[in-house]
Design a protein around this motif. Structure first.
Motif, PDB file in Angstrom:
ATOM      1  N   LEU A  46       7.113   5.135  14.778  1.00  0.00           N
ATOM      2  CA  LEU A  46       7.991   5.862  15.652  1.00  0.00           C
ATOM      3  C   LEU A  46       7.624   5.963  17.059  1.00  0.00           C
ATOM      4  O   LEU A  46       6.386   5.563  17.308  1.00  0.00           O
TER       5      LEU A  46
ATOM      6  N   LYS B 180       1.002  -1.082  -0.099  1.00  0.00           N
ATOM      7  CA  LYS B 180       0.066   0.027   0.077  1.00  0.00           C
ATOM      8  C   LYS B 180       0.957   1.373   0.140  1.00  0.00           C
ATOM      9  O   LYS B 180       1.723   1.280   0.926  1.00  0.00           O
TER      10      LYS B 180
ATOM     11  N   LYS C  68       4.937   4.486   3.877  1.00  0.00           N
ATOM     12  CA  LYS C  68       4.487   5.730   4.346  1.00  0.00           C
ATOM     13  C   LYS C  68       5.801   6.669   3.883  1.00  0.00           C
ATOM     14  O   LYS C  68       6.489   6.303   3.054  1.00  0.00           O
ATOM     15  N   ASP C  69       5.517   7.887   4.633  1.00  0.00           N
ATOM     16  CA  ASP C  69       6.777   8.950   4.457  1.00  0.00           C
ATOM     17  C   ASP C  69       7.647   8.976   5.752  1.00  0.00           C
ATOM     18  O   ASP C  69       8.168   9.951   5.788  1.00  0.00           O
ATOM     19  N   VAL C  70       7.626   8.069   6.542  1.00  0.00           N
ATOM     20  CA  VAL C  70       8.526   7.937   7.825  1.00  0.00           C
ATOM     21  C   VAL C  70       9.177   6.559   7.780  1.00  0.00           C
ATOM     22  O   VAL C  70       8.554   5.800   7.091  1.00  0.00           O
TER      23      VAL C  70
ATOM     24  N   SER D 155       6.062   3.174  22.461  1.00  0.00           N
ATOM     25  CA  SER D 155       5.537   4.488  21.896  1.00  0.00           C
ATOM     26  C   SER D 155       4.827   5.299  22.602  1.00  0.00           C
ATOM     27  O   SER D 155       3.950   4.678  23.518  1.00  0.00           O
TER      28      SER D 155
ATOM     29  N   GLN E  50      -1.569   8.797  13.835  1.00  0.00           N
ATOM     30  CA  GLN E  50      -2.075   8.918  12.264  1.00  0.00           C
ATOM     31  C   GLN E  50      -1.336   7.856  11.572  1.00  0.00           C
ATOM     32  O   GLN E  50      -1.864   7.541  10.477  1.00  0.00           O
TER      33      GLN E  50
ATOM     34  N   CYS F 126       6.990   8.322  18.905  1.00  0.00           N
ATOM     35  CA  CYS F 126       6.070   9.308  18.981  1.00  0.00           C
ATOM     36  C   CYS F 126       5.757  10.145  17.737  1.00  0.00           C
ATOM     37  O   CYS F 126       6.432   9.893  16.767  1.00  0.00           O
ATOM     38  N   ASP F 127       4.585  10.842  17.806  1.00  0.00           N
ATOM     39  CA  ASP F 127       4.430  11.719  16.470  1.00  0.00           C
ATOM     40  C   ASP F 127       5.366  12.484  16.254  1.00  0.00           C
ATOM     41  O   ASP F 127       5.737  13.466  17.131  1.00  0.00           O
ATOM     42  N   PRO F 128       6.323  12.500  15.054  1.00  0.00           N
ATOM     43  CA  PRO F 128       7.471  13.243  15.102  1.00  0.00           C
ATOM     44  C   PRO F 128       7.021  14.848  14.718  1.00  0.00           C
ATOM     45  O   PRO F 128       8.038  15.614  14.882  1.00  0.00           O
TER      46      PRO F 128
ATOM     47  N   GLY G 278       8.957   3.964   9.589  1.00  0.00           N
ATOM     48  CA  GLY G 278       8.197   3.076  10.301  1.00  0.00           C
ATOM     49  C   GLY G 278       7.352   3.797  11.353  1.00  0.00           C
ATOM     50  O   GLY G 278       7.117   4.894  11.316  1.00  0.00           O
TER      51      GLY G 278
HETATM   52  N1  LIG Z   1       3.952   7.244  15.858  1.00  0.00           N
HETATM   53  C1  LIG Z   1       3.893   7.667  14.778  1.00  0.00           C
HETATM   54  N2  LIG Z   1       5.121   7.161  14.005  1.00  0.00           N
HETATM   55  C2  LIG Z   1       4.971   7.295  12.837  1.00  0.00           C
HETATM   56  N3  LIG Z   1       4.316   8.423  12.036  1.00  0.00           N
HETATM   57  C3  LIG Z   1       3.455   9.123  12.977  1.00  0.00           C
HETATM   58  C4  LIG Z   1       3.383   8.740  14.262  1.00  0.00           C
HETATM   59  N4  LIG Z   1       2.333   9.645  14.901  1.00  0.00           N
HETATM   60  C5  LIG Z   1       2.054  10.416  13.790  1.00  0.00           C
HETATM   61  N5  LIG Z   1       2.575  10.066  12.656  1.00  0.00           N
HETATM   62  C6  LIG Z   1       2.469  10.720  11.363  1.00  0.00           C
HETATM   63  O1  LIG Z   1       1.867   9.795  10.346  1.00  0.00           O
HETATM   64  C7  LIG Z   1       2.396  10.217   9.051  1.00  0.00           C
HETATM   65  C8  LIG Z   1       2.071   9.136   8.187  1.00  0.00           C
HETATM   66  O2  LIG Z   1       0.954   8.734   8.216  1.00  0.00           O
HETATM   67  P1  LIG Z   1       0.059   9.020   6.916  1.00  0.00           P
HETATM   68  O3  LIG Z   1       0.142  10.282   6.559  1.00  0.00           O
HETATM   69  O4  LIG Z   1      -1.355   8.358   7.000  1.00  0.00           O
HETATM   70  O5  LIG Z   1       0.851   8.180   5.807  1.00  0.00           O
HETATM   71  P2  LIG Z   1       0.252   7.957   4.410  1.00  0.00           P
HETATM   72  O6  LIG Z   1      -0.624   8.912   3.854  1.00  0.00           O
HETATM   73  O7  LIG Z   1       1.495   7.712   3.486  1.00  0.00           O
HETATM   74  O8  LIG Z   1      -0.379   6.527   4.414  1.00  0.00           O
HETATM   75  C9  LIG Z   1       3.688  10.675   9.277  1.00  0.00           C
HETATM   76  O9  LIG Z   1       4.095  11.550   8.093  1.00  0.00           O
HETATM   77  C10 LIG Z   1       3.804  11.368  10.775  1.00  0.00           C
HETATM   78  O10 LIG Z   1       3.611  12.806  10.842  1.00  0.00           O
END
Ligand SMILES: Nc1ncnc2c1ncn2[C@@H]1O[C@H](COP(=O)(O)OP(=O)(O)O)[C@@H](O)[C@H]1O
Ligand SMILES: N[C@@H](CC(=O)OP(=O)(O)O)C(=O)O
Length: 565
Positions: free
Chosen positions: A319, A92, A313-315, A394, A349, A321-323, A317
């Motif tokens: 994390l 996905k 995603k754009d992170v 987390s 999120q 905490c919310d970055p 994995g």
């Molecule tokens: N614990 C967490 N770990 C990773 N990302 C998190 C966390 N909490 C909030 N986020 C946010 O979630 C975003 C990724 O989720 P999302 O926007 O739904 O991704 P995508 O649209 O690519 O599916 C990250 O950019 C980050 O800002």
């Protein structure tokens, strides 16, 4: 009689929640990394195309022929085993991963750099398209029919999609009809001066319908055979709860049957719209709640009994905490389904709250990876992991929560009191997140978030209070936050000791505390205005010091608070 404080936990609507009790078995299980996955070698597109189209697709044909070609795929995931031979994983890609032509090229490259995989691709809408469609809909309600064509968001969406087509060298006709229809729909909304939830779902569906068409067409121009699917036409059957529909069981055999038979008759990479479904009763398009493409992916994974589900995603994995709150947050390498589900439910999120359910039911590992940094190992979510060295995994923050303190007027005994309180919420279909009870009082939080559940409007809240006041004194407290500490609650004494030390230093009063029956979550309720500061300080104490690393390593003695369990 002394009123002993019992700490308990409820989520979702009450009847379901009261039945729920999940136990993490904490047995170590180290899943082998899939070869070639952790550090994929970037392969030039031309090279990939040749490798994918010749070797993999040919191999697929062979494996499909080996499997039964019977259409009888009903009767649980075991019944879909023949399909598992054809596809190897579901991947996905979220909105940020396919935000523009450059990103689509990179995602295509990424997919093709795993020639050993035979994936099903699930895509979200490009970038912020869903948000813009929602805004366009809102504006259409009041802008007048003649102005509907010039709503800014409509033009931004058009520009983005047309530019992407052009840059990818894909013919405009792939989405021309959708753009025209979208324009007509906004005019219709403007004419009706009304946007129902049903129409809203139809409106946002254009995002995923267009992104998947563009991407499938692009793969085809590269010589890689791809087939676009609208989820609502391929067997995703949901409840009629527009904007937040639940996937129904009938989806699994239907989706498996469709993907299997298409593969057998004409192998191609499926490109599926995330987030969407078809309402069982009305047959209208539904959405699965914001971020619902994760759920689409895990549903397909379960339907086909696939060995792995990947969400890109754009992170790097999941994390700690919310970055956006803690820029120092680091990736969590392993999570259990229970941890991931709690994390998502309590507001992280990064994953859709319901998305872990199909993966857990099918016992299919989920990898969270970064499409911007594919070499990062990401997070592996599975049924169990070795928790012996884990303290905290987390920290999650859920804002804008409403809390109710309900104290019995003693007209009812304890049993009658709790039953009456919960029946009021049940009758109104209102979700309760966190609960703490004593003999004569109960504190609980309600989630008014529009994001994940239906909106609790003031009128409903007033009605709840009115009903509760027949048996209790009620105090309604708004603008609260739930801070959830996800981790090894077997070591709750240490977690609580550290957490309360931090909060005491900040001078913050905790208004409620609750531990989940799942043994992975301790929730603390504080004022909204103090919440971010608390989360940052907690993150620092648990994850950013040498001592915290030691504590995350050390094997506990008897670190749990039995009264909490
Ligand atoms: N614990 C967490 N770990 C990773 N990302 C998190 C966390 N909490 C909030 N986020 C946010 O979630 C975003 C990724 O989720 P999302 O926007 O739904 O991704 P995508 O649209 O690519 O599916 C990250 O950019 C980050 O800002
Ligand atoms: N496009 C939908 C569905 C989705 O899953 O999106 P994303 O994967 O970008 O979070 C949304 O924005 O909610």
């Amino acid at each position: 009689m002394a009123s002993t404080m019992q700490i308990s936990w409820v989520k979702s609507t009450i009847p379901v929640a009261l039945r729920r009790s999940v136990h993490c078995q904490c047995q170590p299980l180290w899943l082998p990394q899939r070869i070639g996955f952790v550090a994929p070698v970037p392969v030039p597109i031309a090279n990939c195309v040749r490798r994918f189209s010749n070797e993999s697709v040919a191999a697929l044909r062979v494996s499909c022929c080996k499997g039964t070609e019977s259409d009888e795929v009903e009767g649980g995931s075991g019944g879909f085993a023949e399909t598992a031979e054809s596809y190897t994983c579901v991947m996905k890609f979220g909105g940020s991963s396919v935000a523009n032509a450059k990103r689509m090229r990179e995602v295509a490259n990424l997919i093709l750099s795993f020639p050993e995989e035979r994936p099903i691709i699930v895509l979200s809408a490009m970038g912020k398209t869903t948000n813009m469609l929602l805004l366009a809909g809102e504006k259409a309600v009041s802008c007048g029919v003649t102005n509907a064509d010039s709503i800014d968001e409509l033009n931004i969406i058009k520009d983005l999609h047309l530019r992407t087509l052009e840059e990818l060298g894909v013919d405009k006709n792939v989405i021309e009809k959708h753009l025209e229809e979208l324009q007509q729909l906004l005019k219709g909304i403007a004419m009706m001066k009304e946007l129902t939830q049903r129409t809203q779902d139809y409106l946002v569906s254009f995002g995923e319908c267009m992104s998947t068409r563009i991407f499938a067409a692009y793969l085809n121009t590269l010589g890689v055979k791809a087939r676009q699917y609208d989820a609502f036409e391929m067997g995703f059957i949901t409840t009629d709860d527009f904007t937040n529909a639940d996937i129904l069981e009938a989806t699994y055999p239907a989706v498996a049957k469709r993907l299997h038979s298409d593969w057998v008759s004409d192998p191609a990479i499926p490109i599926v719209t995330g987030f969407l479904g078809k309402a069982r009763k009305s047959c209208a398009v539904t959405t699965l709640g914001r971020g619902g493409s994760d759920l689409t992916a895990t549903t397909i994974g379960k339907a086909l009994g696939l060995p792995e589900i990947q969400v890109w995603k754009d992170v790097d994995g999941v994390l700690t905490c919310d970055p956006n709150i803690c820029p120092q947050a680091t990736p969590v390498p392993y999570l259990t389904f229970d941890e991931a589900a709690e994390l998502a439910y309590f507001g992280a999120q990064v994953l859709h709250p319901q998305s872990m359910r199909p993966a857990r039911e099918g016992d299919i590992p989920v990898r969270v990876k970064n499409s911007y940094n594919p070499k990062a190992p990401g997070t592996l979510i599975a049924k169990t992991r070795d928790m012996s060295k884990v303290l905290l995994t987390s920290i999650v923050l859920k804002r804008n929560v409403t809390m109710l303190d309900i104290v019995s007027t003693r007209m009812l005994g304890q049993f009658g009191f709790l039953a009456k309180v919960f029946s009021i919420f049940e009758d109104l279909g209102i979700s309760v997140d966190v609960v703490a009870t004593s003999e004569v009082s109960i504190s609980l939080t309600l989630d008014p978030s529009k994001l994940w559940s239906r909106e609790l409007i003031q009128q409903e809240l007033d009605y709840v209070v009115e009903e509760l006041e027949k048996i209790a004194v009620v105090n309604l407290l708004k603008t609260r936050s739930i801070i959830s500490l996800i981790g090894n609650v077997q070591r709750s004494s240490l977690i609580l000791e550290k957490a309360f030390h931090v909060l005491r230093t900040l001078g913050v009063t905790v208004q409620m505390i609750s531990q989940g029956a799942s043994k992975v979550n301790i929730s603390l309720v504080v004022n909204d205005s103090e919440a971010e500061q608390c989360v940052r300080a907690l993150h620092k104490a648990f994850f950013e010091s040498e001592l915290s690393e030691l504590e995350n390593e050390c094997v506990p003695g008897n670190g749990s608070v039995s009264a909490l369990s």
